[in-house]
Design a protein around this motif. Structure first.
Motif, PDB file in Angstrom:
ATOM      1  N   GLN A 237      -0.067  -2.166   3.939  1.00 62.97           N
ATOM      2  CA  GLN A 237      -0.995  -2.770   4.917  1.00 62.97           C
ATOM      3  C   GLN A 237      -0.134  -3.094   6.299  1.00 62.97           C
ATOM      4  O   GLN A 237      -0.734  -3.477   7.197  1.00 62.97           O
ATOM      5  N   GLN A 238       1.173  -3.207   5.937  1.00 57.81           N
ATOM      6  CA  GLN A 238       1.873  -3.586   7.021  1.00 57.81           C
ATOM      7  C   GLN A 238       2.400  -2.421   7.927  1.00 57.81           C
ATOM      8  O   GLN A 238       2.123  -1.207   7.669  1.00 57.81           O
ATOM      9  N   ASP A 239       2.797  -2.792   9.199  1.00 61.23           N
ATOM     10  CA  ASP A 239       3.116  -1.545  10.251  1.00 61.23           C
ATOM     11  C   ASP A 239       4.459  -0.990   9.692  1.00 61.23           C
ATOM     12  O   ASP A 239       5.506  -1.704   9.199  1.00 61.23           O
ATOM     13  N   PRO A 240       4.387   0.215   9.656  1.00 59.62           N
ATOM     14  CA  PRO A 240       5.356   1.115   8.858  1.00 59.62           C
ATOM     15  C   PRO A 240       6.805   1.134   9.904  1.00 59.62           C
ATOM     16  O   PRO A 240       7.547   1.132   9.347  1.00 59.62           O
ATOM     17  N   ALA A 241       6.489   0.557  11.304  1.00 53.93           N
ATOM     18  CA  ALA A 241       7.521   0.354  12.056  1.00 53.93           C
ATOM     19  C   ALA A 241       8.595  -0.657  11.443  1.00 53.93           C
ATOM     20  O   ALA A 241       9.528  -0.739  11.941  1.00 53.93           O
ATOM     21  N   LEU A 242       7.963  -1.836  10.701  1.00 52.88           N
ATOM     22  CA  LEU A 242       8.680  -2.893  10.371  1.00 52.88           C
ATOM     23  C   LEU A 242       9.077  -2.657   8.909  1.00 52.88           C
ATOM     24  O   LEU A 242      10.509  -2.973   8.762  1.00 52.88           O
ATOM     25  N   VAL A 243       8.223  -2.312   7.949  1.00 51.11           N
ATOM     26  CA  VAL A 243       8.832  -2.171   6.699  1.00 51.11           C
ATOM     27  C   VAL A 243       8.111  -1.052   6.174  1.00 51.11           C
ATOM     28  O   VAL A 243       6.773  -0.714   6.280  1.00 51.11           O
ATOM     29  N   HIS A 244       8.673  -0.517   4.905  1.00 54.37           N
ATOM     30  CA  HIS A 244       8.209   0.731   4.397  1.00 54.37           C
ATOM     31  C   HIS A 244       8.518   0.773   2.874  1.00 54.37           C
ATOM     32  O   HIS A 244       9.656   0.163   2.499  1.00 54.37           O
ATOM     33  N   VAL A 245       7.550   0.981   1.821  1.00 53.43           N
ATOM     34  CA  VAL A 245       8.243   1.246   0.574  1.00 53.43           C
ATOM     35  C   VAL A 245       8.743   2.472   0.007  1.00 53.43           C
ATOM     36  O   VAL A 245       8.370   3.574   0.594  1.00 53.43           O
ATOM     37  N   CYS A 246      10.010   2.474  -0.245  1.00 50.80           N
ATOM     38  CA  CYS A 246      10.745   3.589  -0.753  1.00 50.80           C
ATOM     39  C   CYS A 246      10.885   4.180  -1.938  1.00 50.80           C
ATOM     40  O   CYS A 246      11.308   5.080  -2.296  1.00 50.80           O
ATOM     41  N   GLY A 247      10.157   3.432  -2.942  1.00 50.65           N
ATOM     42  CA  GLY A 247      10.053   3.800  -4.337  1.00 50.65           C
ATOM     43  C   GLY A 247       9.818   2.410  -5.229  1.00 50.65           C
ATOM     44  O   GLY A 247      10.028   1.393  -4.789  1.00 50.65           O
ATOM     45  N   ILE A 248       9.410   2.874  -6.542  1.00 50.92           N
ATOM     46  CA  ILE A 248       9.094   1.881  -7.359  1.00 50.92           C
ATOM     47  C   ILE A 248       9.461   2.223  -8.701  1.00 50.92           C
ATOM     48  O   ILE A 248       9.341   3.648  -8.999  1.00 50.92           O
ATOM     49  N   TRP A 249       9.892   1.353  -9.627  1.00 51.32           N
ATOM     50  CA  TRP A 249      10.174   1.533 -11.167  1.00 51.32           C
ATOM     51  C   TRP A 249      10.082   0.576 -11.792  1.00 51.32           C
ATOM     52  O   TRP A 249      10.065  -0.642 -11.606  1.00 51.32           O
ATOM     53  N   ASP A 250       9.376   0.876 -13.100  1.00 50.13           N
ATOM     54  CA  ASP A 250       9.175   0.026 -14.290  1.00 50.13           C
ATOM     55  C   ASP A 250       9.600   0.759 -15.668  1.00 50.13           C
ATOM     56  O   ASP A 250       9.502   1.938 -15.472  1.00 50.13           O
ATOM     57  N   PRO A 251      10.159  -0.009 -16.555  1.00 52.44           N
ATOM     58  CA  PRO A 251      10.495   0.769 -17.699  1.00 52.44           C
ATOM     59  C   PRO A 251       9.269   1.076 -18.589  1.00 52.44           C
ATOM     60  O   PRO A 251       9.419   1.845 -19.409  1.00 52.44           O
ATOM     61  N   SER A 252       8.275   0.451 -18.371  1.00 53.98           N
ATOM     62  CA  SER A 252       6.832   1.098 -19.085  1.00 53.98           C
ATOM     63  C   SER A 252       6.358   2.264 -18.393  1.00 53.98           C
ATOM     64  O   SER A 252       5.756   2.272 -17.443  1.00 53.98           O
TER      65      SER A 252
END
Length: 323
Positions: free
Chosen positions: A26-41
């Motif tokens: 929901q944030q301005d992508p010019a400020l932050v963006h998600v590059c990936g996620i990991w969980d062992p489950s």
């Protein structure tokens, strides 16, 4: 990095990981963006695929760290410092869930080595309700502060929306409401009144193998005495909390996470003009938290909870539980 979007990688796809992921999107992508996620489950990763199909699902924590400018650690507490140290060793910044650890000595060692490259997700650092409290204090609404009272209560623990995390959240090693909830109000006390010290406290563990069901404590925040009480099974609400600051000419309080109120001369309590329930306030606070994360990653001054503040809170929390 000053002119580019900060890449945030997420380790842990539970409630908090998913919550911050949604806020990043929901944030301005010019400020932050998600590059990936990991969980062992595998189940958690399948849920991420269904809920956030466009977010990269990475094969392990090392891949998340490699892709990130700042690593958000939302795994269970015992794993926090391992991931944090790996992030810092790779030259990345670290933003993590509380507590820093369940091992106070290890947390002290980490804070000593980490410097200013990390911060902890205490959303009261970005709360509009807390800003209202601070404004009333600064304007002299309560006169000279005299004492702080903290009360928390739960119908059951874990709360219903945390049922998926019961395997660790209701165990004495990593879980319990003192680490998960009381820590926020200890941070609030420290942020507004000063370092926490002088603890006398105790916790009750009536059910073998499960987390605490009642706590009582006294301590000081700066020069102010603090009383703290918490219990499970004493309210019909899933989650109820009140943080109160008494002064010699009045009082202010924070109720149920997000309602700032001040006591009027007739004894009644008046909410702040912009008070809103936590469901509406939380996304606004998370937005401000992410603005702070961007500054952290860029090496700029920020308003987030520092590692030193988080360590001080952890010392008090673990002291209560040990008592």
């Amino acid at each position: 990095m000053a002119n580019k979007s900060v890449a945030i990688g997420i380790i842990g796809a539970g409630i908090m990981g998913e919550r911050l992921l949604g806020a990043i999107l929901q944030q301005d992508p010019a400020l932050v963006h998600v590059c990936g996620i990991w969980d062992p489950s595998p189940d958690a990763m399948r849920r991420m695929e269904r809920t956030f199909p466009d977010v990269p699902r990475l094969p392990d924590a090392a891949a998340v760290i490699a892709a990130s400018d700042c690593v958000y650690v939302a795994s269970p507490p015992a794993s926090h410092l391992g991931h944090a140290r790996a992030a810092l060793a790779a030259g990345k910044s670290f933003f993590g869930e509380k507590p820093l650890s369940v091992d106070v000595a290890d947390a002290r060692a980490f804070v000593a080595e980490a410097g200013n490259r990390g911060a902890v997700n205490f959303p009261f650092a970005s709360s509009f309700a807390v800003a209202a409290l601070r404004d009333w204090i600064d304007k002299g609404e309560i006169g000279t502060p005299r004492r702080i009272d903290i009360e928390v209560a739960f119908r059951i623990w874990p709360r219903p929306w945390q049922a998926d995390a019961v395997a660790w959240l209701d165990k004495p090693l990593q879980g319990g409401f003192t680490r998960e909830v009381v820590s926020h109000f200890l941070f609030l006390s420290r942020r507004l009144a000063g370092p926490l010290h002088g603890l006398t406290g105790r916790a009750s563990f009536p059910e073998a193998g499960q987390s605490e069901r009642r706590i009582e404590a006294t301590l000081r925040s700066g020069d102010l005495p603090v009383t703290l009480a918490g219990a499970v099974g004493v309210t019909t609400k899933d989650d109820h909390n009140v943080w109160t600051l008494e002064g010699d000419r009045g009082a202010i309080r924070l109720c149920d996470w997000s309602i700032a109120e001040r006591r009027l001369p007739d004894g009644s309590w008046q909410p702040a003009p912009d008070a809103m329930p936590n469901e509406r306030a939380r996304p606004l606070a998370l937005k401000r938290q992410l603005e702070g994360v961007a500054k952290l990653a860029r090496g700029e001054a920020h308003h987030l909870a520092t590692l030193e503040e988080a360590l001080n809170v952890q010392e008090i929390v673990e002291g209560i539980l040990a008592g």
